[in-house]
Design a protein around this motif. Structure first.
Motif, mmCIF file in Angstrom:
data_model
loop_
_atom_site.group_PDB
_atom_site.id
_atom_site.type_symbol
_atom_site.label_atom_id
_atom_site.label_comp_id
_atom_site.label_asym_id
_atom_site.label_seq_id
_atom_site.Cartn_x
_atom_site.Cartn_y
_atom_site.Cartn_z
ATOM 1 N N MET A 65 -3.693 0.730 -7.138
ATOM 2 C CA MET A 65 -2.961 1.874 -7.676
ATOM 3 C C MET A 65 -1.659 2.056 -6.919
ATOM 4 O O MET A 65 -1.630 2.564 -5.804
ATOM 5 C CB MET A 65 -3.817 3.140 -7.563
ATOM 6 N N GLU A 72 0.854 -1.190 0.000
ATOM 7 C CA GLU A 72 0.000 0.000 0.000
ATOM 8 C C GLU A 72 0.890 1.240 0.000
ATOM 9 O O GLU A 72 1.755 1.381 0.845
ATOM 10 C CB GLU A 72 -0.899 -0.029 1.261
ATOM 11 N N ASP A 73 0.658 2.125 -0.982
ATOM 12 C CA ASP A 73 1.535 3.298 -1.071
ATOM 13 C C ASP A 73 1.089 4.457 -0.185
ATOM 14 O O ASP A 73 1.867 5.355 0.082
ATOM 15 C CB ASP A 73 1.698 3.750 -2.535
ATOM 16 N N GLU A 74 -0.169 4.438 0.255
ATOM 17 C CA GLU A 74 -0.604 5.511 1.157
ATOM 18 C C GLU A 74 -0.083 5.224 2.557
ATOM 19 O O GLU A 74 -0.454 4.220 3.169
ATOM 20 C CB GLU A 74 -2.133 5.586 1.192
ATOM 21 N N ASP A 123 -2.852 -3.315 -2.738
ATOM 22 C CA ASP A 123 -3.503 -2.137 -3.303
ATOM 23 C C ASP A 123 -3.345 -2.163 -4.826
ATOM 24 O O ASP A 123 -2.360 -2.696 -5.339
ATOM 25 C CB ASP A 123 -2.830 -0.883 -2.712
ATOM 26 N N LYS A 138 -12.285 0.381 -1.164
ATOM 27 C CA LYS A 138 -12.012 1.488 -0.240
ATOM 28 C C LYS A 138 -13.159 2.489 -0.280
ATOM 29 O O LYS A 138 -13.687 2.732 -1.358
ATOM 30 C CB LYS A 138 -10.719 2.200 -0.639
HETATM 31 CA CA CA Z 1 -2.665 3.416 -3.881
#
Ligand code: CA
Length: 235
Positions: free
Chosen positions: A55, A9-11, A53, A102
Protein backbone atom coordinates in the motif's frame (compact mmCIF):
# COMPACT_ATOMS: atom_id res chain seq x y z
CA UNK A 1 31.17 -6.14 -2.02
CA UNK A 2 28.61 -4.10 -0.12
CA UNK A 3 25.12 -5.11 -1.13
CA UNK A 4 22.59 -2.41 -1.90
CA UNK A 5 19.04 -2.63 -0.67
CA UNK A 6 16.18 -0.44 -1.78
CA UNK A 7 13.47 0.05 0.85
CA UNK A 8 10.07 1.19 -0.42
CA UNK A 9 7.80 2.04 2.50
CA UNK A 10 5.56 5.05 3.07
CA UNK A 11 5.30 4.67 6.85
CA UNK A 12 8.07 6.85 8.19
CA UNK A 13 8.75 4.91 11.38
CA UNK A 14 8.92 1.54 9.63
CA UNK A 15 11.05 2.99 6.85
CA UNK A 16 13.55 4.33 9.34
CA UNK A 17 13.54 1.16 11.42
CA UNK A 18 14.22 -0.95 8.34
CA UNK A 19 16.97 1.38 7.17
CA UNK A 20 18.61 1.45 10.58
CA UNK A 21 18.60 -2.32 11.02
CA UNK A 22 19.78 -3.10 7.50
CA UNK A 23 22.59 -0.57 7.71
CA UNK A 24 23.63 -2.12 11.02
CA UNK A 25 24.04 -5.41 9.12
CA UNK A 26 26.41 -3.70 6.71
CA UNK A 27 24.06 -3.17 3.78
CA UNK A 28 23.93 0.05 1.82
CA UNK A 29 20.35 1.27 2.02
CA UNK A 30 18.31 3.69 -0.05
CA UNK A 31 14.80 4.38 1.17
CA UNK A 32 11.87 5.92 -0.66
CA UNK A 33 8.25 6.55 0.32
CA UNK A 34 6.35 6.01 -2.93
CA UNK A 35 6.20 3.83 -6.02
CA UNK A 36 7.36 6.41 -8.54
CA UNK A 37 10.55 7.13 -6.60
CA UNK A 38 11.08 3.38 -6.23
CA UNK A 39 11.04 2.83 -9.99
CA UNK A 40 13.33 5.81 -10.63
CA UNK A 41 15.82 4.89 -7.94
CA UNK A 42 15.88 1.21 -8.87
CA UNK A 43 16.88 2.21 -12.40
CA UNK A 44 19.59 4.56 -11.14
CA UNK A 45 21.09 2.44 -8.39
CA UNK A 46 20.49 -1.11 -9.58
CA UNK A 47 19.96 -2.51 -6.05
CA UNK A 48 20.77 -6.11 -5.10
CA UNK A 49 17.46 -6.51 -3.29
CA UNK A 50 14.20 -4.61 -2.97
CA UNK A 51 11.88 -4.49 0.04
CA UNK A 52 8.53 -3.37 -1.25
CA UNK A 53 5.45 -2.31 0.68
CA UNK A 54 2.12 -2.96 -1.09
CA UNK A 55 0.00 0.00 0.00
CA UNK A 56 1.81 3.04 -1.32
CA UNK A 57 0.69 6.46 -2.44
CA UNK A 58 0.70 6.74 -6.24
CA UNK A 59 1.39 3.47 -8.03
CA UNK A 60 1.02 0.59 -5.57
CA UNK A 61 3.53 -2.08 -4.68
CA UNK A 62 2.01 -4.66 -7.03
CA UNK A 63 2.45 -2.37 -10.00
CA UNK A 64 5.95 -1.38 -8.87
CA UNK A 65 6.81 -5.07 -8.62
CA UNK A 66 5.54 -5.74 -12.11
CA UNK A 67 7.56 -2.85 -13.53
CA UNK A 68 10.76 -3.72 -11.68
CA UNK A 69 10.53 -7.40 -12.60
CA UNK A 70 10.85 -6.51 -16.25
CA UNK A 71 14.08 -4.66 -15.56
CA UNK A 72 15.90 -6.49 -12.82
CA UNK A 73 16.32 -9.97 -11.42
CA UNK A 74 17.20 -8.58 -8.00
CA UNK A 75 15.10 -10.34 -5.35
CA UNK A 76 11.91 -8.49 -4.45
CA UNK A 77 10.44 -9.10 -1.01
CA UNK A 78 6.89 -7.80 -0.66
CA UNK A 79 5.70 -6.39 2.65
CA UNK A 80 1.98 -6.89 3.02
CA UNK A 81 -0.48 -5.74 5.64
CA UNK A 82 -3.52 -7.87 4.89
CA UNK A 83 -4.30 -11.48 4.16
CA UNK A 84 -6.04 -10.68 0.90
CA UNK A 85 -2.86 -8.96 -0.22
CA UNK A 86 -0.99 -12.20 0.47
CA UNK A 87 -3.45 -14.03 -1.79
CA UNK A 88 -2.67 -11.53 -4.48
CA UNK A 89 1.09 -11.83 -4.04
CA UNK A 90 0.92 -15.60 -4.30
CA UNK A 91 -1.83 -15.81 -6.89
CA UNK A 92 -0.74 -13.20 -9.36
CA UNK A 93 2.41 -13.77 -11.29
CA UNK A 94 4.05 -10.63 -10.06
CA UNK A 95 7.50 -12.09 -10.00
CA UNK A 96 8.10 -11.32 -6.33
CA UNK A 97 10.61 -13.61 -4.65
CA UNK A 98 9.19 -13.68 -1.15
CA UNK A 99 6.81 -11.83 1.12
CA UNK A 100 6.39 -10.92 4.76
CA UNK A 101 3.13 -10.13 6.49
CA UNK A 102 3.03 -7.13 8.79
CA UNK A 103 3.75 -7.04 11.61
CA UNK A 104 6.98 -9.00 11.21
CA UNK A 105 10.01 -9.24 13.44
CA UNK A 106 13.21 -7.57 12.35
CA UNK A 107 14.96 -10.87 12.92
CA UNK A 108 12.64 -12.63 10.47
CA UNK A 109 13.09 -9.89 7.92
CA UNK A 110 16.87 -9.98 8.14
CA UNK A 111 16.84 -13.76 7.76
CA UNK A 112 14.74 -13.51 4.58
CA UNK A 113 16.96 -10.78 3.18
CA UNK A 114 20.06 -12.82 3.85
CA UNK A 115 18.51 -15.94 2.29
CA UNK A 116 17.55 -14.09 -0.89
CA UNK A 117 20.95 -12.47 -1.28
CA UNK A 118 22.65 -15.80 -0.73
CA UNK A 119 20.41 -17.44 -3.33
CA UNK A 120 21.34 -14.74 -5.84
CA UNK A 121 25.05 -15.23 -5.22
CA UNK A 122 24.72 -18.98 -5.77
CA UNK A 123 22.63 -18.46 -8.86
CA UNK A 124 25.16 -16.04 -10.28
CA UNK A 125 27.88 -18.63 -9.84
CA UNK A 126 25.68 -21.26 -11.41
CA UNK A 127 24.75 -19.11 -14.38
CA UNK A 128 28.08 -17.38 -14.97
CA UNK A 129 30.94 -19.73 -14.22
CA UNK A 130 34.65 -18.91 -14.43
CA UNK A 131 35.83 -16.87 -17.37
CA UNK A 132 38.13 -19.61 -18.69
CA UNK A 133 35.49 -22.29 -18.41
CA UNK A 134 34.19 -21.58 -21.91
CA UNK A 135 32.43 -24.90 -22.27
CA UNK A 136 29.84 -23.80 -19.74
CA UNK A 137 29.28 -20.37 -21.27
CA UNK A 138 27.51 -21.79 -24.26
CA UNK A 139 25.13 -24.69 -24.13
CA UNK A 140 24.03 -26.08 -27.48
CA UNK A 141 21.07 -28.39 -27.31
CA UNK A 142 19.90 -29.01 -30.83
CA UNK A 143 17.78 -26.08 -31.97
CA UNK A 144 18.32 -24.35 -28.62
CA UNK A 145 21.48 -22.41 -27.78
CA UNK A 146 22.03 -20.81 -24.38
CA UNK A 147 24.77 -18.24 -24.15
CA UNK A 148 25.03 -17.48 -20.44
CA UNK A 149 27.89 -15.06 -20.89
CA UNK A 150 25.77 -12.76 -23.03
CA UNK A 151 22.52 -13.83 -21.39
CA UNK A 152 21.14 -14.70 -24.80
CA UNK A 153 19.02 -17.60 -25.88
CA UNK A 154 18.58 -18.65 -29.47
CA UNK A 155 15.83 -20.94 -30.65
CA UNK A 156 16.05 -22.12 -34.24
CA UNK A 157 18.68 -19.46 -34.82
CA UNK A 158 16.42 -16.64 -33.61
CA UNK A 159 17.04 -14.58 -30.51
CA UNK A 160 14.19 -15.09 -28.02
CA UNK A 161 13.54 -12.67 -25.19
CA UNK A 162 12.83 -13.94 -21.71
CA UNK A 163 11.82 -12.37 -18.43
CA UNK A 164 14.55 -12.74 -15.80
CA UNK A 165 12.85 -15.65 -14.01
CA UNK A 166 12.07 -17.46 -17.25
CA UNK A 167 15.69 -17.15 -18.22
CA UNK A 168 16.94 -18.42 -14.88
CA UNK A 169 14.54 -21.35 -14.92
CA UNK A 170 15.46 -22.34 -18.47
CA UNK A 171 19.19 -22.22 -17.78
CA UNK A 172 18.69 -24.20 -14.60
CA UNK A 173 16.62 -26.84 -16.42
CA UNK A 174 19.13 -27.05 -19.24
CA UNK A 175 22.03 -27.46 -16.84
CA UNK A 176 20.20 -30.41 -15.30
CA UNK A 177 19.23 -32.03 -18.58
CA UNK A 178 17.71 -35.49 -18.23
CA UNK A 179 17.14 -35.18 -14.52
CA UNK A 180 13.73 -35.21 -12.92
CA UNK A 181 13.35 -31.97 -11.01
CA UNK A 182 10.57 -31.59 -8.49
CA UNK A 183 8.60 -28.36 -8.25
CA UNK A 184 9.92 -27.88 -4.74
CA UNK A 185 13.49 -28.20 -5.89
CA UNK A 186 12.94 -25.75 -8.72
CA UNK A 187 11.23 -23.33 -6.37
CA UNK A 188 14.03 -23.51 -3.88
CA UNK A 189 16.90 -23.26 -6.34
CA UNK A 190 15.47 -20.79 -8.82
CA UNK A 191 13.11 -18.75 -6.64
CA UNK A 192 14.33 -19.46 -3.13
CA UNK A 193 10.78 -20.06 -2.02
CA UNK A 194 9.75 -22.79 0.32
CA UNK A 195 6.16 -22.08 1.15
CA UNK A 196 3.20 -24.21 0.23
CA UNK A 197 1.20 -22.98 -2.75
CA UNK A 198 4.20 -21.52 -4.47
CA UNK A 199 4.62 -24.45 -6.83
CA UNK A 200 1.98 -23.00 -9.14
CA UNK A 201 4.57 -20.38 -9.97
CA UNK A 202 6.79 -23.09 -11.44
CA UNK A 203 3.96 -24.42 -13.60
CA UNK A 204 3.14 -20.99 -14.94
CA UNK A 205 6.75 -20.28 -15.85
CA UNK A 206 7.10 -23.67 -17.51
CA UNK A 207 4.01 -22.88 -19.55
CA UNK A 208 5.56 -19.57 -20.66
CA UNK A 209 8.82 -21.27 -21.55
CA UNK A 210 7.02 -23.91 -23.59
CA UNK A 211 5.31 -21.21 -25.60
CA UNK A 212 8.73 -19.86 -26.50
CA UNK A 213 10.84 -22.94 -27.12
CA UNK A 214 8.48 -25.79 -27.96
CA UNK A 215 7.37 -26.64 -31.47
CA UNK A 216 3.97 -27.58 -30.08
CA UNK A 217 3.55 -26.13 -26.57
CA UNK A 218 0.57 -28.41 -25.92
CA UNK A 219 2.70 -31.49 -26.59
CA UNK A 220 6.09 -30.55 -25.19
CA UNK A 221 9.15 -32.59 -26.07
CA UNK A 222 11.70 -30.30 -24.45
CA UNK A 223 10.33 -29.54 -21.00
CA UNK A 224 8.50 -32.73 -20.20
CA UNK A 225 6.04 -33.10 -17.34
CA UNK A 226 6.84 -35.89 -14.91
CA UNK A 227 3.44 -36.63 -13.46
CA UNK A 228 3.13 -36.10 -9.76
CA UNK A 229 6.70 -34.89 -9.44
CA UNK A 230 7.76 -32.05 -11.67
CA UNK A 231 9.68 -31.66 -14.88
CA UNK A 232 12.52 -33.06 -16.91
CA UNK A 233 14.46 -31.20 -19.54
CA UNK A 234 15.25 -33.23 -22.65
CA UNK A 235 18.31 -32.55 -24.75
CA1 CA B 1 2.07 1.40 3.26
Amino acid sequence: MVERILVVEDELVLRETLTYNLEKQGYMVSAVANGNDAVTLAEQENPDLILLDVMLPGIDGFEVCRILRQETNAPIIILTARDDEVDKVVGLELGADDYLTKPFSMRELLARVKAQLRRMRLLREELAPDEDDTTRDRLSLGDLVLDTKRREILWKGELVSFKPKEYELLVYLARHTGRVLSRDQLLEDVWGWDYVGGSRTVDVHVRWLREKIEEDPANPTRIVTVRGVGYRFEA
